[in-house]
Design a protein around this motif. Sequence first.
Motif, PDB file in Angstrom:
ATOM      1  N   TYR A  49       0.848  -1.193   0.000  1.00  0.00           N
ATOM      2  CA  TYR A  49       0.000   0.000   0.000  1.00  0.00           C
ATOM      3  C   TYR A  49       0.882   1.241   0.000  1.00  0.00           C
ATOM      4  O   TYR A  49       1.820   1.360   0.795  1.00  0.00           O
ATOM      5  N   GLN A  50       0.572   2.180  -0.882  1.00  0.00           N
ATOM      6  CA  GLN A  50       1.300   3.447  -0.955  1.00  0.00           C
ATOM      7  C   GLN A  50       0.323   4.596  -0.801  1.00  0.00           C
ATOM      8  O   GLN A  50      -0.542   4.810  -1.649  1.00  0.00           O
ATOM      9  N   GLY A  51       0.461   5.332   0.282  1.00  0.00           N
ATOM     10  CA  GLY A  51      -0.386   6.488   0.511  1.00  0.00           C
ATOM     11  C   GLY A  51       0.046   7.676  -0.331  1.00  0.00           C
ATOM     12  O   GLY A  51       1.129   7.698  -0.925  1.00  0.00           O
ATOM     13  N   ALA A  52      -0.803   8.691  -0.379  1.00  0.00           N
ATOM     14  CA  ALA A  52      -0.497   9.888  -1.157  1.00  0.00           C
ATOM     15  C   ALA A  52       0.747  10.589  -0.623  1.00  0.00           C
ATOM     16  O   ALA A  52       1.512  11.183  -1.378  1.00  0.00           O
ATOM     17  N   GLU A  53       0.976  10.524   0.660  1.00  0.00           N
ATOM     18  CA  GLU A  53       2.167  11.100   1.289  1.00  0.00           C
ATOM     19  C   GLU A  53       2.653  10.101   2.327  1.00  0.00           C
ATOM     20  O   GLU A  53       2.163  10.050   3.448  1.00  0.00           O
ATOM     21  N   SER A  54       3.597   9.268   1.938  1.00  0.00           N
ATOM     22  CA  SER A  54       4.056   8.185   2.796  1.00  0.00           C
ATOM     23  C   SER A  54       5.130   8.657   3.768  1.00  0.00           C
ATOM     24  O   SER A  54       5.778   9.684   3.565  1.00  0.00           O
ATOM     25  N   ALA A  55       5.347   7.855   4.788  1.00  0.00           N
ATOM     26  CA  ALA A  55       6.339   8.189   5.811  1.00  0.00           C
ATOM     27  C   ALA A  55       7.745   7.842   5.337  1.00  0.00           C
ATOM     28  O   ALA A  55       7.944   6.917   4.551  1.00  0.00           O
ATOM     29  N   TRP A  56       8.721   8.594   5.826  1.00  0.00           N
ATOM     30  CA  TRP A  56      10.140   8.330   5.602  1.00  0.00           C
ATOM     31  C   TRP A  56      10.828   8.272   6.958  1.00  0.00           C
ATOM     32  O   TRP A  56      10.470   9.022   7.865  1.00  0.00           O
ATOM     33  N   TRP A  57      11.823   7.427   7.104  1.00  0.00           N
ATOM     34  CA  TRP A  57      12.448   7.255   8.412  1.00  0.00           C
ATOM     35  C   TRP A  57      13.961   7.459   8.367  1.00  0.00           C
ATOM     36  O   TRP A  57      14.632   7.398   9.395  1.00  0.00           O
ATOM     37  N   GLN A  58      14.515   7.723   7.190  1.00  0.00           N
ATOM     38  CA  GLN A  58      15.924   8.066   7.041  1.00  0.00           C
ATOM     39  C   GLN A  58      16.022   9.498   6.508  1.00  0.00           C
ATOM     40  O   GLN A  58      15.054  10.036   5.970  1.00  0.00           O
ATOM     41  N   PRO A  59      17.182  10.132   6.621  1.00  0.00           N
ATOM     42  CA  PRO A  59      17.271  11.546   6.237  1.00  0.00           C
ATOM     43  C   PRO A  59      17.211  11.806   4.739  1.00  0.00           C
ATOM     44  O   PRO A  59      16.837  12.915   4.319  1.00  0.00           O
ATOM     45  N   THR A  60      17.594  10.821   3.902  1.00  0.00           N
ATOM     46  CA  THR A  60      17.580  11.003   2.455  1.00  0.00           C
ATOM     47  C   THR A  60      16.859   9.838   1.797  1.00  0.00           C
ATOM     48  O   THR A  60      16.656   8.781   2.407  1.00  0.00           O
ATOM     49  N   VAL A  61      16.494  10.018   0.532  1.00  0.00           N
ATOM     50  CA  VAL A  61      15.861   8.932  -0.214  1.00  0.00           C
ATOM     51  C   VAL A  61      16.820   7.755  -0.335  1.00  0.00           C
ATOM     52  O   VAL A  61      16.460   6.605  -0.053  1.00  0.00           O
ATOM     53  N   ARG A  62      18.063   8.016  -0.737  1.00  0.00           N
ATOM     54  CA  ARG A  62      19.008   6.925  -0.988  1.00  0.00           C
ATOM     55  C   ARG A  62      19.276   6.093   0.268  1.00  0.00           C
ATOM     56  O   ARG A  62      19.526   4.889   0.173  1.00  0.00           O
ATOM     57  N   ALA A  63      19.208   6.721   1.421  1.00  0.00           N
ATOM     58  CA  ALA A  63      19.497   6.005   2.667  1.00  0.00           C
ATOM     59  C   ALA A  63      18.489   4.898   2.955  1.00  0.00           C
ATOM     60  O   ALA A  63      18.741   4.047   3.812  1.00  0.00           O
ATOM     61  N   HIS A  64      17.364   4.882   2.244  1.00  0.00           N
ATOM     62  CA  HIS A  64      16.358   3.844   2.445  1.00  0.00           C
ATOM     63  C   HIS A  64      16.654   2.577   1.640  1.00  0.00           C
ATOM     64  O   HIS A  64      15.893   1.605   1.734  1.00  0.00           O
ATOM     65  N   PHE A  65      17.742   2.588   0.850  1.00  0.00           N
ATOM     66  CA  PHE A  65      18.012   1.469  -0.045  1.00  0.00           C
ATOM     67  C   PHE A  65      19.373   0.863   0.239  1.00  0.00           C
ATOM     68  O   PHE A  65      20.277   1.519   0.780  1.00  0.00           O
ATOM     69  N   LEU A  66      19.523  -0.397  -0.164  1.00  0.00           N
ATOM     70  CA  LEU A  66      20.806  -1.089  -0.051  1.00  0.00           C
ATOM     71  C   LEU A  66      21.698  -0.701  -1.232  1.00  0.00           C
ATOM     72  O   LEU A  66      21.192  -0.369  -2.310  1.00  0.00           O
ATOM     73  N   PRO A  67      23.012  -0.777  -1.056  1.00  0.00           N
ATOM     74  CA  PRO A  67      23.910  -0.410  -2.164  1.00  0.00           C
ATOM     75  C   PRO A  67      23.629  -1.173  -3.450  1.00  0.00           C
ATOM     76  O   PRO A  67      23.748  -0.601  -4.546  1.00  0.00           O
ATOM     77  N   GLU A  68      23.254  -2.443  -3.337  1.00  0.00           N
ATOM     78  CA  GLU A  68      22.969  -3.217  -4.542  1.00  0.00           C
ATOM     79  C   GLU A  68      21.705  -2.751  -5.268  1.00  0.00           C
ATOM     80  O   GLU A  68      21.434  -3.187  -6.397  1.00  0.00           O
TER      81      GLU A  68
END
Length: 212
Positions: free
Chosen positions: A91-110
């Motif tokens: 489920y993706q809301g219109a304005e979803s929550a983020w828990w890290q300071p940047t977008v990239r920080a939410h992903f693994l290097p791979e």
Amino acid sequence: MLAAPVVDTPASVAGTPSLLVVDAVASALIAPMSFVLERGACTVVRGPSGAGKTRLLRLIADLDEGTGEVLLQGAARSSMPAPAWRRQVVYQGAESAWWQPTVRAHFLPEQYRELDQLAAALALEPDRLDADLSLLSTGERQRATLIRSLLARPKVLLLDEPTSALDRDNIARVEQLLLSRMQEGLGLMLITHADEQAARLGGQLVQVQRRA
């Protein structure tokens, strides 16, 4: 096409279960709803303001309490732990929550290579992936949220007004990306108030109704 009670479909008779079967899903607010979503198809959710469109998506994603059953490729939602279900039915809301300071920080290097590719497809500049999220516009965060949802590789994606903050060009980019993923088998449910978008993406319409 309005929702109808779930019945045996040709796919189930042939031994190949439908992607998603929603069977009498309801809550204290929403009257029971039943419909089928096939692979590579989009279902548009409609209803007046306050009818419970968002609630329906959250019920399907097992985020809110309700009744009824949902099956994913023949497997019942009630038969698996909620986190396992939510990894496959996102489920993706219109304005979803983020828990890290940047977008990239939410992903693994791979994942960075695909992250950058999707960002380019959505005209999200590379520096925005590393900028503080508080500096991103609502539209930039909306596109970044879609990237995060797609990189989770769900079988079904439930989108709640995913382009509400976007201009015409960026709406077109989002729709093109969604259409390409649908061609790969992604099932999509979409809340949108734009008739044109519903026509471009939707093959089925379900109308949410409040309980009497």
